[in-house]
Scaffold this active site. Structure first.
Site, mmCIF file in Angstrom:
data_model
loop_
_atom_site.group_PDB
_atom_site.id
_atom_site.type_symbol
_atom_site.label_atom_id
_atom_site.label_comp_id
_atom_site.label_asym_id
_atom_site.label_seq_id
_atom_site.Cartn_x
_atom_site.Cartn_y
_atom_site.Cartn_z
ATOM 1 N N ASP A 276 46.222 10.291 -20.044
ATOM 2 C CA ASP A 276 45.792 9.256 -20.497
ATOM 3 C C ASP A 276 45.084 8.398 -19.258
ATOM 4 O OD1 ASP A 276 44.762 6.776 -21.825
ATOM 5 O OD2 ASP A 276 46.821 6.554 -22.925
HETATM 6 C C1 BGC Z 1 44.121 4.434 -23.976
HETATM 7 C C2 BGC Z 1 43.874 5.765 -24.909
HETATM 8 C C3 BGC Z 1 42.468 5.893 -24.647
HETATM 9 C C4 BGC Z 1 41.931 5.897 -23.279
HETATM 10 C C5 BGC Z 1 40.485 6.209 -23.108
HETATM 11 C C6 BGC Z 1 43.715 4.744 -22.594
HETATM 12 O O1 BGC Z 1 43.931 3.376 -22.014
HETATM 13 O O2 BGC Z 1 45.513 4.391 -23.698
HETATM 14 O O3 BGC Z 1 44.338 5.529 -25.957
HETATM 15 O O4 BGC Z 1 42.026 7.066 -25.414
HETATM 16 O O5 BGC Z 1 42.229 4.806 -22.591
HETATM 17 O O6 BGC Z 1 39.693 5.253 -23.381
#
Ligand code: BGC
Length: 762
Positions: free
Chosen positions: A309
């Site tokens: 993430d």
């Molecule tokens: C979130 C994810 C997301 C990623 C990309 C993160 O902050 O936890 O769910 O897919 O960002 O945008």
């Protein structure tokens, strides 16, 4: 010399691509041997720098003009940054949108610049672009946005989730984007969690069924498009209820509740998985070889791409404090099993990973494992054949193609939770032709209907709202007529004076109903952390004041999580949960209110009565014990699966085909369901099992099957379900899945029959 060699490799790659071009197009499915040969042939030509580049993912903002979080507008890509990132560093994946949505034309411009640059690097491997299109094309101007996942969960209809995903795939793929960071397979077991609404609900079976349908919709509907299961795993079960904070999940509970939705979706062929940003049992998941390799690769058999993430390798040393520096953190995450780092702002990860391999801390063969998976995903998505370029803009699908499905999904999600007659008269649907007074902070907000990840990450900026989509009050005007609707706007922070104005207006207008749009404005992730689940004080005061006028009061909750409101619940004559129904949600609410649609949504979670006393439906017997020693301690506001309609249904004659079963048998459960009301109804048949005695304390109920049944007024039918005895098991003290012989209850509604399960087949 070097550049000659690289261009030779590019030609070789192009040649291999040409050979395998004919086989491409489906975009998904298991890898075949020709794909494997193709991937191996490319891998064998890659340099260490190429491999590191493939494992690196940066955000669009990192190559835009200006600062990543403060890009110059209108946005353009910065050619020097593009060259450095995509050609010099060979970065293989870009994500996100540069802080807000764009037109399809703009997306094409970005993707074309990016892929053109990628074609200039030595390997020529196209970039894999990923985005969070979690309830439709969230970052495309005027894209068709349906309900958020929690609303899809409330339809209890996997076909609705599948169609929603298919439509998203078609619209997002038309931009030149092949990878979606969706669906969320976390469980909504703690309503404080600010990403509750991004899930399908609290139950692992419901989440598995809906999640698998969504993966199928994304990956197998005609365009090459990949799903991402997230966030592996336990992200929503933090002790604090706050985003990215510690969870304690013993292995037994992990296998019982949290892994099954991922296991099912991996079986369905999901191409990628994103890791939980938090920690479990003191170990940040991004650093856990046990979870990411032994369990995910070993037990679940996942062979797709595992992406971190946002910034999560960095967080290992800046937040979790399990590494001293970036280098240690990087080694930890790669050793744990990460394939791609969502870095996403700089090139430090690439430099460090190079160093680690050059110093012998990480082997190049370890990189090969990850790069092979990434190349396989790119191959399955047809990127080598299309060079990752978008289809022609002329072929961009018209939004009309998707609107009815988004509207239908919203309609099926809206859940009627309470509808008590007042002064002997029906409250809902709204009858007669008297005035309706509409107010409340969510009653006139398109943002509230859509929630986070809409136009922008937080979904709060009205500048990016879809043009022409109505708010709740606007839809009520359209359905009931402007002459019947009086509206007073209230912001989230409305004052006592404003409440008094509302009261005076109601006293003047003498409406038959007051419809209050209550709930929350959009948020996601940490921004949505709360200190208290209880509904806002001013909203409760509004209800009290409106109730005191003596009119019929209807509350429509537009919110992503069940805020507790027991204190004012008796003052509401009708309660509607709309979740976050999206751009077409307002009309769905209006149709439920005026009775054009007979509500069919059912709660995909338990709605707690008190902020500090939440239990899920599948709690244990001891959790039901009340302070007065009765078994009445489980007393939620509304139960899992709750939902009324304007009709009435009766379940009767529940039976199983036999009274006793062996371990390999299938139980055929049947129940008569009668529409005893006067309207067509869309009923939920949910079958629960109850293990009477087991070596691990049994849950009072476990969902085993569900289906929707549509019945005309007065119609009766027999619904049946096949549940294999093998599905009645649980994870035992040795962390193994077992079905223990004994007595089981099978429940549908208030009907229960007991069956016996024997060790041997009967
Ligand atoms: C979130 C994810 C997301 C990623 C990309 C993160 O902050 O936890 O769910 O897919 O960002 O945008």
């Amino acid at each position: 010399m070097t550049s000659q060699l690289y261009s030779g490799l590019a030609i070789l790659t192009a040649g291999v691509a040409a050979i395998f071009m004919t086989g491409c197009g489906s975009g998904s499915g298991p890898s075949n041997s020709s794909d494997e040969a193709f991937v191996d042939s490319i891998l064998s030509t890659l340099s260490l720098a190429d491999k590191v580049g493939e494992m690196t993912q940066l955000t669009l903002g990192a190559i835009g003009t200006g600062e990543a979080y403060n890009l110059s507008e209108p946005q353009h890509l910065d050619s020097a940054k593009v060259r450095k990132v995509l050609v010099d560093y060979r970065v293989g994946s870009i994500l996100n949108c540069g802080n807000h949505e764009h037109s399809p034309e703009k997306w094409h411009e970005f993707i074309e610049v990016i892929q053109e640059a990628a074609s200039q690097k030595s390997s020529g491997i196209p970039v894999l672009y990923g985005v969070d299109a979690i309830h439709g094309p969230t970052y495309t101007e005027n894209g068709v946005l349906g309900p958020q996942q929690i609303g899809l969960g409330a339809t209890w209809n996997p076909a609705v989730a599948k169609t929603a995903a298919k439509n998203t795939a078609e619209q997002v793929h038309a931009l030149g984007i092949h990878w979606n960071f969706s669906p969320v397979l976390d469980l909504a077991r703690d309503p404080r969690w600010p990403r509750f609404w991004e899930t399908f609900g609290e139950d692992p079976y419901l989440v598995s069924e809906m999640g698998t349908a969504m993966v199928e919709g994304y990956q197998y509907s005609g365009v090459p498009f990949a799903a991402t299961l997230k966030h592996f795993f336990g992200y929503g079960f933090a002790l604090s209820g706050k985003d990215r904070t510690p969870a304690w999940i013993p292995e037994r509970q992990m296998r019982e509740y949290f892994l099954p939705p991922f296991a099912k979706a991996v079986e369905a062929g999901a191409m990628s998985i994103m890791v939980n940003s938090g920690e479990i049992n003191g170990v940040p998941v991004h650093s856990s070889k046990f979870l990411l390799t032994e369990i995910l690769r070993g037990d679940l058999g996942f062979d797709g791409v595992l992406v971190t993430d946002w910034e999560d390798i960095k967080y290992l040393f800046t937040r979790h404090m399990v590494a001293e520096n970036y280098k240690q953190a990087t080694k930890m995450a790669i050793d744990a099993g990460i394939d791609m780092a969502m870095v996403p702002l700089d090139l430090d990860f690439s430099n460090i990973l190079m160093e680690l391999v050059n110093e012998g801390e990480i082997s190049e063969s370890r990189l090969d494992q990850s790069v092979r998976r990434i190349l396989m995903m790119k191959k399955k998505l047809g990127l080598f054949e299309s060079n990752g370029l978008p289809p022609s803009l002329d072929a961009y699908p018209a939004k009309e193609k998707f609107e009815s499905a988004a509207a239908r999904a919203a309609l099926e999600s809206i859940t009627l939770l309470k509808n008590e007659p007042k002064d002997g008269a029906t409250v809902l649907p709204i009858m007669g032709n008297k005035k309706i007074f509409v107010t409340g902070p969510t009653s006139n907000s398109l943002n509230a209907l859509n929630g986070g990840w809409t136009g922008t990450w937080q979904g709060t900026d009205t500048a990016y709202n879809t043009v022409g989509r109505p708010t709740m009050v606007e839809s009520m005007v359209m359905r009931l007529g402007a002459e019947r609707i009086e509206h007073m706007d209230l912001g989230m922070d409305f004052s006592d004076q404003e409440i008094q104005r509302v009261v005076r207006s109601i006293q003047r207008q003498r409406p038959s109903h007051v419809v209050l749009g209550l709930g929350e404005m959009p948020y996601t992730e940490m921004v949505g952390n709360i200190e208290d689940l209880e509904l806002f004080e001013n909203q409760k005061n509004l209800v009290k004041a409106v109730h005191a006028t003596g009119v019929k009061v209807v509350a429509v909750f537009i919110e992503g999580r069940p805020r507790t409101f027991d204190e004012i619940e008796p003052m509401l004559d009708a309660v509607v949960m709309a979740y976050l129904p999206g751009d077409y949600g307002a009309d769905a609410i209006a149709q439920v209110l005026d009775g054009s649609y007979n509500p069919s949504g059912r709660l995909p979670f338990t709605w707690p009565r008190h902020a500090s006393a939440h239990l899920t439906y599948d709690h244990k017997y001891t959790e039901q014990i009340h302070v007065n020693f009765t078994l009445e301690g489980f007393n939620p506001q509304y139960e899992f699966g709750a939902g009324l309609s304007y009709s009435s249904t009766a379940f009767s004659g529940l039976k199983t085909d036999r009274a006793a079963y062996g371990m390999n048998d299938t139980i055929i459960v049947s129940v008569t369901i009668a529409n005893t009301g006067e309207r067509l109804t869309n009923e939920l048949v949910a079958v629960f099992s109850q293990d009477k005695v087991a070596s691990i304390t049994p849950s009072v109920d476990r969902l085993r099957h569900f289906q929707r049944v549509i019945l005309d007024a007065g119609e009766e039918t027999v619904a049946s379900a096949r549940i294999s005895v093998a599905e009645l098991g649980f994870i035992n003290r040795e962390n193994k899945y077992v079905v223990e012989p004994g007595t089981f209850g099978i429940r549908v509604g208030n009907e229960i029959v007991d069956i016996e399960v024997f060790q041997k087949n009967k």
